[in-house]
Design a protein around this motif. Structure first.
Motif, PDB file in Angstrom:
ATOM      1  N   LEU A 416      38.774  42.339  39.852  1.00 26.99           N
ATOM      2  CA  LEU A 416      40.069  42.204  39.189  1.00 26.99           C
ATOM      3  C   LEU A 416      40.054  42.982  37.886  1.00 26.99           C
ATOM      4  O   LEU A 416      39.041  43.018  37.183  1.00 26.99           O
ATOM      5  CB  LEU A 416      40.389  40.730  38.927  1.00 26.99           C
ATOM      6  N   GLN A 417      41.194  43.597  37.551  1.00 30.03           N
ATOM      7  CA  GLN A 417      41.362  44.314  36.290  1.00 30.03           C
ATOM      8  C   GLN A 417      42.756  44.044  35.746  1.00 30.03           C
ATOM      9  O   GLN A 417      43.739  44.103  36.486  1.00 30.03           O
ATOM     10  CB  GLN A 417      41.156  45.818  36.488  1.00 30.03           C
ATOM     11  N   ASN A 418      42.827  43.751  34.460  1.00 29.42           N
ATOM     12  CA  ASN A 418      44.103  43.526  33.788  1.00 29.42           C
ATOM     13  C   ASN A 418      44.488  44.752  32.970  1.00 29.42           C
ATOM     14  O   ASN A 418      43.620  45.473  32.466  1.00 29.42           O
ATOM     15  CB  ASN A 418      44.009  42.312  32.862  1.00 29.42           C
ATOM     16  N   SER A 434      48.008  42.366  36.558  1.00 32.42           N
ATOM     17  CA  SER A 434      46.687  41.920  37.004  1.00 32.42           C
ATOM     18  C   SER A 434      46.524  42.420  38.435  1.00 32.42           C
ATOM     19  O   SER A 434      47.292  42.052  39.327  1.00 32.42           O
ATOM     20  CB  SER A 434      46.576  40.397  36.954  1.00 32.42           C
ATOM     21  N   LEU A 436      44.069  42.904  41.743  1.00 31.26           N
ATOM     22  CA  LEU A 436      42.879  42.398  42.429  1.00 31.26           C
ATOM     23  C   LEU A 436      42.678  43.161  43.729  1.00 31.26           C
ATOM     24  O   LEU A 436      43.586  43.222  44.559  1.00 31.26           O
ATOM     25  CB  LEU A 436      43.013  40.897  42.697  1.00 31.26           C
ATOM     26  N   LYS A 462      45.803  36.285  34.891  1.00 34.73           N
ATOM     27  CA  LYS A 462      45.067  36.716  36.077  1.00 34.73           C
ATOM     28  C   LYS A 462      45.028  35.634  37.151  1.00 34.73           C
ATOM     29  O   LYS A 462      44.791  35.922  38.331  1.00 34.73           O
ATOM     30  CB  LYS A 462      43.642  37.106  35.696  1.00 34.73           C
TER      31      LYS A 462
END
Length: 478
Positions: A416-418, A434, A436, A462
């Motif tokens: 996952l990256q925000n 967010s 994923l 997230k």
């Protein structure tokens, strides 16, 4: 020029030259860190630039390549990395199997309308993703449309993509005669309609077996694009032909929208599609021959041979994303009653217009390639995505991207990256995403939770993306 064994950035070993054109040279290379084959594009730096101009050109090339690397769609050939060595920009991309639409047209002549329409839908999907990210491709043409063994299409060469609204390129206009929209030839600002014009010209060429503005000299081609209407594409049929003519309108405002184009392409009557004149194995192999295409102003792709007899994985095709989450589940996740839309093949979107919330789910199945089975291809793609997304961590302009973190309880692996992007006119609010990515056997899926009008000081959300992904993972395990 680098030699055959040149090691770029201490990581990418150049093996062979695959092609060369106005925008650069393409090499087949080995990524020695991940032990995989990649395509490396050596960007051509214009001659005669002053040191300051060369620095600006290099910074621009790197910025646009990094922006293109954030585009994700099954019909987009991925940009993995961009490096600078000796004031020379290099772009690292997937090494993809297949041949170009341009080559198929040269070998087979005009193609069946239903086959061309299917290609158009795939390329349209790639362009819509790019346009949603504020990017223009700038060089849509048959040589940049890659066809896999099953006929599915991918759009290559996002390495020269550019931000919307820019006038003509400062260091020489990217694009190819006959496939550049009139406004681009006039050095006016480009928009999504410019790429859609180029798509229309490409589909016209495929269905008619010749380009809409075919002339003997490049200057005559440009004049025809600006001043003349192309012949009606008789082989396309009445409705498909009318769509192509509308897409080639001189005035961008008169052209159909992406949604209208998608609807029209989906309605092209289905007829039996003949096999290519050459046997499939012959045009897929060897890789070195299938990889080389004529490079125009930046058009390129590279190829690796498909293998046979490898493990397919659990998913012969990707499931319908809209069927993986119920409306009740999504309403609970989004805390409201969303509109559901199948935006493009392999993608579903749930939207609440006020206060601006969007949940996007994408899914695609990887196929065996070379010596690797479907699950191995998916695992390598997942690892590559994890590396490239991690490299994007940090703040650039008004966008801040967080670190990539592992997520448990979703498929066999998930990350996952925000990210947060400030609006242009304020430093207080912006959009929050967010994203994923997960893998299950040979299936890759992506969940994007997008929020608008988010205060800059507000914590990321997230949990919604993770909860949605776990529901999808549970549905896939049934």
């Amino acid at each position: 020029m680098p030699g055959d064994l040149y090691l770029l950035a201490g990581r990418y070993r150049l093996i062979e030259r695959l092609g060369q054109g106005g925008a650069g040279t393409v090499w087949r290379a080995i990524d020695e860190m991940l032990d995989r084959q990649v395509a490396v594009k050596q960007v051509r730096v214009p001659e005669g630039l002053s040191p300051a101009e060369r620095a600006r050109f290099t910074d621009h090339a790197i910025h646009e390549a990094r922006s293109a690397g954030r585009l994700r769609d099954p019909a987009i050939v991925l940009v993995h990395d961009v490096v600078l060595e000796g004031h020379q920009p290099w772009i690292i991309m997937d090494l993809v199997s297949g041949r170009s639409l341009d080559k198929m047209i040269k070998e087979s002549g005009s193609l069946p309308p239903v086959f061309v329409a299917a290609i158009g839908l795939r390329v349209l999907s790639a362009l819509e993703v790019a346009h949603a990210h504020g990017m223009l491709h700038q060089d849509v043409k048959p040589a940049n449309i890659l066809l896999d063994g099953d006929g599915s299409a991918m759009l290559t060469d996002f390495g020269i993509a550019a931000q919307m609204g820019r006038p003509g390129d400062r260091y020489g206009s990217a694009g190819s005669p006959g496939y550049m929209a009139p406004e681009r030839l006039n050095e006016l600002p480009s928009g999504p309609a410019s790429d859609l014009w180029s798509l229309g010209a490409s589909l016209y060429t495929a269905v008619e077996g010749r380009s809409p503005f075919e002339r003997a000299l490049p200057a005559a081609v440009a004049a025809a694009v600006l001043l003349h209407e192309p012949p009606f594409p008789a082989r396309a049929g009445r409705d498909f032909g009318a769509l192509l003519m509308a897409m080639l309108a001189k005035d961008p405002a008169a052209r159909p929208t992406a949604g209208q184009i998608r609807q029209a392409l989906a309605g092209v009557p289905t007829v039996p599609v003949p096999r290519p004149r050459r046997a499939r194995r012959r045009w897929l192999l060897p890789a070195a021959l299938a990889a080389v295409v004529a490079l125009g102003a930046g058009g390129w792709y590279a190829a690796g041979a498909l293998g046979g007899g490898q493990e397919t994985g659990r998913f012969t095709t990707a499931p319908d994303p809209c069927a993986l989450l119920s409306d009740e589940q999504v309403a609970g996740l989004m805390k409201g009653k969303p509109e559901r839309t199948a935006t493009r093949p392999g993608e579903c979107q749930w939207l609440i217009r006020e206060p601006g919330r969007r949940l996007v789910l994408r899914a695609w199945a990887e196929k065996p390639a070379g010596e690797f089975g479907g699950p191995q291809v998916a695992q390598r793609r997942f690892t590559s995505e994890k590396t490239s997304r991690g490299a994007g961590e940090g703040t650039q302009g008004r966008e801040a991207r967080g670190r990539v973190s592992d997520v448990t309880g979703v498929g066999e692996a998930a990350i996952l990256q925000n990210s947060f992007t400030l609006y242009v006119n304020t430093n207080k609010t912006g959009t929050s995403d967010s994203t994923l990515l997960f893998r299950t056997s040979n299936l890759l899926g992506e969940v994007i939770w997008h929020r608008e009008d988010v205060p800059a000081a507000s914590p990321v959300d997230k949990e919604t993306a993770v909860a949605a992904a776990r529901l999808v993972s549970a549905a896939l395990s049934k």
